[in-house]
Design an enzyme around this catalytic site. Structure first.
Site, PDB file in Angstrom:
ATOM      1  N   GLU A  58       0.922  -1.043  -0.028  1.00 10.74           N
ATOM      2  CA  GLU A  58      -0.086  -0.074  -0.087  1.00 10.74           C
ATOM      3  C   GLU A  58       0.786   1.314  -0.113  1.00 10.74           C
ATOM      4  O   GLU A  58       1.831   1.417   0.590  1.00 10.74           O
ATOM      5  CB  GLU A  58      -0.897  -0.166   1.230  1.00 10.74           C
ATOM      6  CG  GLU A  58      -1.743   1.292   1.513  1.00 10.74           C
ATOM      7  CD  GLU A  58      -2.317   1.311   2.797  1.00 10.74           C
ATOM      8  OE1 GLU A  58      -3.297   1.939   3.060  1.00 10.74           O
ATOM      9  OE2 GLU A  58      -1.689   0.591   3.843  1.00 10.74           O
TER      10      GLU A  58
ATOM     11  N   LYS B 153      -9.748  -0.715  -0.887  1.00  9.42           N
ATOM     12  CA  LYS B 153      -9.692  -0.902   0.583  1.00  9.42           C
ATOM     13  C   LYS B 153     -11.169  -0.913   1.030  1.00  9.42           C
ATOM     14  O   LYS B 153     -11.873   0.244   0.763  1.00  9.42           O
ATOM     15  CB  LYS B 153      -8.814   0.202   1.435  1.00  9.42           C
ATOM     16  CG  LYS B 153      -8.884  -0.008   2.843  1.00  9.42           C
ATOM     17  CD  LYS B 153      -7.815   1.040   3.423  1.00  9.42           C
ATOM     18  CE  LYS B 153      -7.649   0.534   4.731  1.00  9.42           C
ATOM     19  NZ  LYS B 153      -6.725   1.602   5.479  1.00  9.42           N
TER      20      LYS B 153
ATOM     21  N   CYS C 191      -4.372  -3.011   4.667  1.00  3.88           N
ATOM     22  CA  CYS C 191      -3.724  -2.558   5.774  1.00  3.88           C
ATOM     23  C   CYS C 191      -4.932  -3.057   6.928  1.00  3.88           C
ATOM     24  O   CYS C 191      -5.013  -4.166   6.986  1.00  3.88           O
ATOM     25  CB  CYS C 191      -3.875  -1.098   5.813  1.00  3.88           C
ATOM     26  SG  CYS C 191      -2.734  -0.293   7.320  1.00  3.88           S
TER      27      CYS C 191
END
Length: 527
Positions: free
Chosen positions: A263, A323, A374
């Site tokens: 990321e 995401k 994440c």
């Protein structure tokens, strides 16, 4: 009901919160977890609803403020205070339910269901919630960890909570000298269920293999600011990939089937013409295999997208994962139309990050790959649906630069390892500057990179399409524990009300009239 003094209960809540914090990284003493949970049950024992809620809140404050203390040093003290306060409130709400649930037979079972439901709710609400601190996340590197392949994260949290509450019930029985053997046997039984999968782990058969290269390019400057020199961050990943291609051509490393970047390996839109776009093309041309780029993509005047993009050497950018769970007040401002702050770190969030919805795996070099970005790895609605939809391999793209000097990195890596066990899949993690690695389906780390270094990991990993029991169960454990909790609250409320009525002092009976005096001679009946 006889009321306990409040001060000792508050002290026990503080001890329990400290013990639970010590169960996770960086202390990582998971055997303290049942003791911390037991302290919660003992601290809220024999209290009114309000007092139990207060004691539960104190437990939550001690636990959560210390558990995510890394946020204070990375994101900011204001965000740390706000998030910790919101999450601590859930432990207070659970405390309000304890006096009701404790009225039921086998209350440890119902309280464990309520604790698990509380974790589920706070992990998704408000603003997509915060899963950090679920009991299951402390289980890595313990005999209980393999159980997650059978019962999932939710089921594992339930079993761990149940073990702690059974321990509390045994302590109560021992003090009262009643039913000690019964509750000792129950506690041993729960522990046996927890550790049996360590002896009989669920092995998922492999259907093939692929070779993946994980690139950790490092972050220049202080190391904790991805924007300090974002173009150099991209250049680091380009150079590492070009060097990887040269090593593979010379036979020094195996030829990878695809390359995984982290990321924020590009902090600007990689589709826009310029040095970033040219650098990505340079890396892809050198590797001659797909590169999964982590980039911030322009989503219009008001939005940006945080995406993993499959960049093919022949066809260019293709499949993308967005995401699912942007961080509130970190990557977007909730209710911006009503409140648009222009101060502190919040002023830097000029556009909101949109949430993704994709649950289908990416197609990379003929392999179906389930991706997460994440914090997504901590949520149950990201990786498991992709596995059920056919993902043969898992990847995590993360940028831990903001947390590089904190213990958040260790906590997230522990969660990631548990996800590999739960899914029965190999998992590759790419981070900008730590912690990158390749994880086997049993949670073991087969390769890792040192934080704050430029590293490339090339590993042959297995592929699988079979599902673990946890993946087959899906959301059913959550639904079951929620129904159990609702039923327990209703039944407990009825029992609590009846007990309160029973405990109220009975109305004083009217005094009996004094017995009549014997009649005097003048009052005697005439015969």
């Amino acid at each position: 009901m006889v009321q306990r003094p409040l001060v000792p209960a508050l002290g026990l809540a503080v001890v329990g919160g400290v013990l639970l914090t010590a169960s996770y990284e960086p202390v990582a003493l998971p055997w303290l977890l049942p003791l911390g949970v037991a302290c919660y049950a003992l601290a809220t024992r024999d209290l009114t609803v309000r007092r139990s809620g207060l004691v539960g809140l104190v437990f939550g404050v001690v636990f959560y403020f210390s558990h995510i203390s890394w946020m204070k040093d990375s994101i900011g003290a204001d965000a740390w205070l706000a998030l910790s306060t919101v999450e601590a409130l859930f432990y207070g709400l659970l405390g309000l339910a304890v006096p009701l649930v404790r009225r039921l037979p086998a209350w440890p079972l119902w309280l464990a269901a309520a604790w698990t439901t509380m974790e589920t709710v706070r992990s998704g609400w408000p603003f997509s919630g915060m899963p950090w601190g679920r009991l299951a996340f402390a289980a890595i590197d313990t005999p209980a960890a393999p159980a997650v392949a059978y019962v999932g994260m939710t089921g594992l949290s339930f079993l761990l909570a149940l073990s702690g509450f059974c321990l509390a019930r045994f302590a109560e029985a021992a003090l009262a000298r009643e039913q000690r053997r019964v509750w000792a046997a129950v506690a041993v039984g729960v522990l046996a269920v927890l550790v049996t999968p360590a002896v009989l782990p669920y092995d998922v058969p492999e259907t093939g293999s692929t070779t993946v290269a994980v690139v950790q390019g490092d972050v220049p400057g202080p190391g904790n600011d991805i924007l300090w020199d974002h173009e150099q961050v991209t250049r680091n990943h380009v150079d590492a990939t070009v060097e990887l291609a040269a090593d593979a051509a010379a036979g020094r490393v195996a030829q990878p089937d695809f390359v995984l970047w982290p990321e924020n390996s590009t902090a600007v839109d990689p589709f826009e013409p310029g040095r970033v776009n040219a650098g990505i093309q340079e890396a892809v041309d050198a590797a001659q295999v797909p590169v999964v780029v982590g980039g911030i993509v322009d989503g219009g005047r008001r939005y940006v997208l945080n995406q993993g993009i499959v960049w093919d050497p022949q066809t260019g950018p293709g499949d993308r994962y967005t995401k699912h769970h942007p961080v509130p007040y970190g990557e977007y401002i909730p209710f911006r139309d009503i409140w648009n702050p222009k101060f502190g770190q919040l002023a830097l969030i000029s556009r909101d990050m949109k949430s993704g919805t994709r649950t289908q795996p990416l197609r990379i070099a003929g392999v179906r790959v389930g991706d997460a970005i994440c914090f997504d790895v901590a949520y149950d609605d990201v990786m498991p649906p992709q596995v059920r939809d056919g993902a043969e391999l898992l990847t995590v793209q993360t940028s831990n630069a903001s947390f590089i000097f904190t213990h958040q990195i260790e906590q997230q890596f522990a969660i990631t390892r548990l996800r590999a066990i739960e899914a029965g899949r190999w998992l590759a993690v790419a981070s900008t500057n730590g912690q990158s690695g390749v994880i086997a389906p049993d949670g073991s780390v087969v390769a890792s990179a040192q934080p704050r270094t430029t590293s490339v990991l090339v590993e042959k990993v297995g592929l699988s399409t079979a599902l673990t029991p946890a993946m087959r169960l899906g959301a059913w454990p959550t639904r079951m524990f929620t129904l159990m909790t609702l039923g327990a609250l209703v039944s407990g409320a009825v029992a609590y009300r009846r007990r309160r009525e029973f405990d109220d002092p009975a109305q004083q009976a009217p005094e009996e009239e004094p017995p009549a005096l014997s009649p005097t001679p003048s009052e005697a009946p005439v015969v």
